[in-house]
Scaffold this motif. Structure first.
Motif, PDB file in Angstrom:
ATOM      1  N   SER A  44       0.826  -1.207   0.000  1.00 44.69           N
ATOM      2  CA  SER A  44       0.000   0.000   0.000  1.00 44.69           C
ATOM      3  C   SER A  44       0.859   1.255   0.000  1.00 44.69           C
ATOM      4  O   SER A  44       0.463   2.283  -0.558  1.00 44.69           O
ATOM      5  CB  SER A  44      -0.930   0.008   1.222  1.00 44.69           C
ATOM      6  OG  SER A  44      -1.808  -1.088   1.200  1.00 44.69           O
ATOM      7  N   SER A  59       1.729   1.750  -3.534  1.00 47.46           N
ATOM      8  CA  SER A  59       0.557   2.244  -4.268  1.00 47.46           C
ATOM      9  C   SER A  59       0.353   3.735  -4.033  1.00 47.46           C
ATOM     10  O   SER A  59       0.015   4.486  -4.957  1.00 47.46           O
ATOM     11  CB  SER A  59      -0.693   1.466  -3.841  1.00 47.46           C
ATOM     12  OG  SER A  59      -0.603   0.111  -4.232  1.00 47.46           O
ATOM     13  N   MET A  60       0.567   4.179  -2.801  1.00 54.16           N
ATOM     14  CA  MET A  60       0.420   5.601  -2.504  1.00 54.16           C
ATOM     15  C   MET A  60       1.536   6.419  -3.150  1.00 54.16           C
ATOM     16  O   MET A  60       1.293   7.486  -3.710  1.00 54.16           O
ATOM     17  CB  MET A  60       0.417   5.816  -0.992  1.00 54.16           C
ATOM     18  CG  MET A  60      -0.884   5.422  -0.311  1.00 54.16           C
ATOM     19  SD  MET A  60      -2.295   6.456  -0.812  1.00 54.16           S
ATOM     20  CE  MET A  60      -1.781   8.049  -0.173  1.00 54.16           C
ATOM     21  N   ASN A 111       0.758   6.791  -6.645  1.00 46.88           N
ATOM     22  CA  ASN A 111      -0.583   7.365  -6.839  1.00 46.88           C
ATOM     23  C   ASN A 111      -1.501   6.439  -7.627  1.00 46.88           C
ATOM     24  O   ASN A 111      -2.305   6.883  -8.455  1.00 46.88           O
ATOM     25  CB  ASN A 111      -0.498   8.731  -7.532  1.00 46.88           C
ATOM     26  CG  ASN A 111      -1.774   9.546  -7.340  1.00 46.88           C
ATOM     27  OD1 ASN A 111      -2.533   9.328  -6.400  1.00 46.88           O
ATOM     28  ND2 ASN A 111      -2.019  10.473  -8.243  1.00 46.88           N
ATOM     29  N   GLU A 112      -1.413   5.144  -7.355  1.00 46.49           N
ATOM     30  CA  GLU A 112      -2.271   4.177  -8.034  1.00 46.49           C
ATOM     31  C   GLU A 112      -3.742   4.377  -7.687  1.00 46.49           C
ATOM     32  O   GLU A 112      -4.621   4.022  -8.475  1.00 46.49           O
ATOM     33  CB  GLU A 112      -1.855   2.756  -7.656  1.00 46.49           C
ATOM     34  CG  GLU A 112      -0.537   2.303  -8.248  1.00 46.49           C
ATOM     35  CD  GLU A 112      -0.186   0.890  -7.862  1.00 46.49           C
ATOM     36  OE1 GLU A 112      -0.987   0.240  -7.140  1.00 46.49           O
ATOM     37  OE2 GLU A 112       0.885   0.413  -8.271  1.00 46.49           O
ATOM     38  N   TRP A 113      -4.008   4.927  -6.517  1.00 49.77           N
ATOM     39  CA  TRP A 113      -5.392   5.091  -6.070  1.00 49.77           C
ATOM     40  C   TRP A 113      -5.920   6.507  -6.289  1.00 49.77           C
ATOM     41  O   TRP A 113      -7.047   6.815  -5.912  1.00 49.77           O
ATOM     42  CB  TRP A 113      -5.508   4.715  -4.588  1.00 49.77           C
ATOM     43  CG  TRP A 113      -5.108   3.291  -4.311  1.00 49.77           C
ATOM     44  CD1 TRP A 113      -5.171   2.241  -5.181  1.00 49.77           C
ATOM     45  CD2 TRP A 113      -4.587   2.759  -3.092  1.00 49.77           C
ATOM     46  NE1 TRP A 113      -4.724   1.092  -4.584  1.00 49.77           N
ATOM     47  CE2 TRP A 113      -4.362   1.376  -3.301  1.00 49.77           C
ATOM     48  CE3 TRP A 113      -4.294   3.305  -1.843  1.00 49.77           C
ATOM     49  CZ2 TRP A 113      -3.857   0.541  -2.303  1.00 49.77           C
ATOM     50  CZ3 TRP A 113      -3.792   2.479  -0.849  1.00 49.77           C
ATOM     51  CH2 TRP A 113      -3.572   1.120  -1.086  1.00 49.77           C
ATOM     52  N   SER A 116      -3.069  10.538  -3.710  1.00 49.49           N
ATOM     53  CA  SER A 116      -1.788  10.903  -3.091  1.00 49.49           C
ATOM     54  C   SER A 116      -1.524  12.399  -3.223  1.00 49.49           C
ATOM     55  O   SER A 116      -1.884  13.021  -4.220  1.00 49.49           O
ATOM     56  CB  SER A 116      -0.647  10.125  -3.747  1.00 49.49           C
ATOM     57  OG  SER A 116      -0.847   8.726  -3.612  1.00 49.49           O
ATOM     58  N   VAL A 118      -2.351   9.082   4.277  1.00 46.11           N
ATOM     59  CA  VAL A 118      -3.210   9.808   3.337  1.00 46.11           C
ATOM     60  C   VAL A 118      -3.426  11.218   3.879  1.00 46.11           C
ATOM     61  O   VAL A 118      -3.985  11.399   4.963  1.00 46.11           O
ATOM     62  CB  VAL A 118      -4.554   9.102   3.129  1.00 46.11           C
ATOM     63  CG1 VAL A 118      -5.429   9.911   2.152  1.00 46.11           C
ATOM     64  CG2 VAL A 118      -4.363   7.684   2.620  1.00 46.11           C
ATOM     65  N   ASN A 145      -3.995  -9.507  -5.479  1.00 43.69           N
ATOM     66  CA  ASN A 145      -4.547  -8.294  -6.099  1.00 43.69           C
ATOM     67  C   ASN A 145      -4.670  -8.459  -7.610  1.00 43.69           C
ATOM     68  O   ASN A 145      -4.605  -7.486  -8.359  1.00 43.69           O
ATOM     69  CB  ASN A 145      -3.692  -7.076  -5.759  1.00 43.69           C
ATOM     70  CG  ASN A 145      -2.252  -7.207  -6.252  1.00 43.69           C
ATOM     71  OD1 ASN A 145      -1.886  -8.224  -6.841  1.00 43.69           O
ATOM     72  ND2 ASN A 145      -1.439  -6.195  -6.008  1.00 43.69           N
ATOM     73  N   ALA A 159      -6.528  -6.293  -2.421  1.00 49.48           N
ATOM     74  CA  ALA A 159      -7.247  -5.225  -3.129  1.00 49.48           C
ATOM     75  C   ALA A 159      -7.140  -5.400  -4.638  1.00 49.48           C
ATOM     76  O   ALA A 159      -6.415  -4.675  -5.324  1.00 49.48           O
ATOM     77  CB  ALA A 159      -6.710  -3.862  -2.714  1.00 49.48           C
ATOM     78  N   LEU A 190      -8.218  -4.706  -8.230  1.00 48.52           N
ATOM     79  CA  LEU A 190      -8.856  -3.505  -8.776  1.00 48.52           C
ATOM     80  C   LEU A 190      -9.876  -3.823  -9.864  1.00 48.52           C
ATOM     81  O   LEU A 190     -10.640  -2.956 -10.269  1.00 48.52           O
ATOM     82  CB  LEU A 190      -7.782  -2.562  -9.326  1.00 48.52           C
ATOM     83  CG  LEU A 190      -6.769  -2.044  -8.293  1.00 48.52           C
ATOM     84  CD1 LEU A 190      -5.741  -1.130  -8.971  1.00 48.52           C
ATOM     85  CD2 LEU A 190      -7.468  -1.304  -7.157  1.00 48.52           C
TER      86      LEU A 190
END
Length: 347
Positions: free
Chosen positions: A52, A55-56, A59-61, A64, A125, A247, A270, A272
Motif C-alpha cells: 500500500s 501504491s500511494m 498514486n495508483e489510487w 496521493s 493519506v 490483487n 485489493a 482492482l
C-alpha cells in the motif's frame, strides 16, 4: 495530567518523502508545532514496508499528495503525549498502523468498530507517516506492544497481520473449519500461521512450486496448484471459508465452487478489477462474498496477544532506514520473503 514539556516544543521531523508520483524517496524535513491535546508523538524504531505504501507513492489510487511520507507499520516508543492522554506514557513501546485517528462519534466508533469509521484518518493519506524519525497520531489509534513480541519484526502485524486476523473474529471462523488461503505472500504467509494456530484445517492455493514447501512449513496442511483448474475442480465443496490475499483477477467462479454450502469467499487483497461472478452459484448453495479492512484497535491488541501466545511472526528482510530506496526495489522485485522492515540506526 500536565502536558509533557517535550510536547510543547516545535520540532523538526526528519523523513523520507516522494516528491512526485513514482519518484525516488528523498530526505525531507517538516516542522511540527505543539501536540494536540489527544495526540501522541512516537520515536520510530522500525517501520514495515507494505505494498500500500508503494501504491500511494505511485498514486495508483488517485489520492496521493506530495511530498508524501509513507509508512504505516510503525513500531516505536512514546516520546511525548498531549494533556488529554492518560492511557499512554512516555517510554512505552507502541505500534501505529493504517489509521492514525477516528471521529469518535459515529455509530461505528461508538460500538468498537473504529476501523469502519468513514471519517477515519489514514496514517499516510493527507498526512505524513512513519518513514521518519518520529510520527504523530491520535492516541486512540495507537496500540501498546506486549512484552515478548520481537520489535524488529512486529511492524507488518499492524497491517498485514491484522488484515488477515480480523476476518477470523468478524465472521466467527471456527477451529473445526476448513479454510483455504489464496496467495502465499506478505498477507498469505501470516494467514497460514494464524489459521493453523486458530485450529483450522488449512489449505494453501499457490501458483509457485517454490512456495509450496514454505506454505506447509508456515502452517498449511495441504496445498493446491492455483494454475491447475482440474486440481481446483477436484476440491469442489471442500471449504467453509476462503481468504483471497491477491490483487490480481482470477476465475472466481472456480474458487466459489470449492466452497461448501453456506461457505464464504472473503477478500482482503485489493484486486482492482470488477468481480465476474455467477449469481446462481451463490443462490443455490447460500454462499457469500465479502471483504474487510484492517481491524479496530481492540482487535489489533487481541491479534498481538494471540501472536505472542502462539509465537506467530512475520518473516522479514531488514534494511536500515537510509537504504529505503533499495528496500523498495526489493519490494518491486517480488522476491522478498515475505515482508520488508526499515530500522532507524538508534533502535
Amino acid at each position: 495530567m500536565a502536558m509533557n514539556d517535550n510536547a510543547t516544543q516545535t520540532q523538526t521531523i526528519h523523513a523520507y518523502a516522494a516528491q512526485q508520483a513514482g519518484g525516488p524517496l528523498e530526505k525531507f524535513s517538516y516542522e511540527v508545532g505543539d501536540l494536540k491535546p489527544d495526540e501522541v508523538e512516537i520515536d520510530v524504531l522500525h517501520c514495515g514496508i507494505c505494498h500500500s505504501d508503494l501504491s500511494m507513492i505511485d498514486n495508483e489510487w488517485g489520492m496521493s499528495k506530495y511530498p508524501l511520507v509513507a509508512g504505516h507499520e510503525v513500531i516505536g516508543r512514546v516520546a511525548a503525549v498531549g494533556p488529554q492522554v492518560s492511557r499512554l506514557q512516555p517510554g512505552m513501546t507502541v505500534g501505529l498502523g493504517w489509521h492514525s485517528g477516528y471521529c469518535g462519534e459515529c455509530a461505528c466508533c461508538q460500538t468498537g468498530d473504529q476501523n469502519l469509521c468513514q471519517s477515519a484518518e489514514s496514517t499516510i493519506v493527507a498526512r505524513h507517516g512513519g518513514f521518519a524519525d518520529k510520527v504523530r497520531a491520535d492516541a486512540a489509534s495507537v496500540v501498546v506492544i506486549p512484552e515478548g513480541i520481537d520489535l524488529a519484526a512486529a511492524g507488518p502485524l499492524l497491517c498485514g497481520g491484522i488484515t488477515v486476523f480480523n476476518p477470523l473474529v468478524q465472521f466467527d471462523v471456527q477451529p473445526t473449519d476448513k479454510v483455504a488461503v489464496i496467495g502465499i505472500g506478505g498477507l498469505g504467509h501470516l494467514a497460514l500461521q494464524f489459521l493453523n494456530a486458530w485450529g483450522c484445517e488449512v489449505t494453501a492455493f499457490t501458483s509457485s512450486e517454490s512456495k509450496r514447501q514454505e506454505a506447509l512449513e508456515l502452517g498449511a496442511h495441504t496445498t493446491l496448484n492455483s494454475r491447475d483448474a482440474a486440481e481446483i475442480k477436484a476440491a469442489a465443496g471442500s471449504f467453509d471459508f476462503i481468504i483471497s490475499t491477491v490483487n490480481v483477477k482470477l476465475d472466481w467462479n472456480l474458487y466459489l465452487s470449492t466452497l461448501k454450502p453456506k461457505g464464504r469467499l472473503h477478500f482482503v487483497g485489493a484486486t482492482l478489477e470488477p468481480l465476474e461472478v455467477g449469481v446462481f452459484s451463490l443462490i443455490s448453495a447460500q454462499r457469500s462474498i465479502s471483504g474487510s479492512p484492517v481491524g479496530s484497535p481492540a482487535t489489533i491488541e487481541q491479534m498481538l496477544d494471540f501472536a505472542r501466545l502462539h509465537e506467530i511472526q512475520p518473516k522479514v528482510e531488514s534494511y536500515p532506514m537510509s537504504e529505503i530506496n533499495e528496500a523498495f526495489e526489493r519490494l518491486k522485485s517480488g522476491d522478498a520473503r515475505y515482508r520488508i522492515v526499515l530500522s532507524n540506526a538508534e533502535s
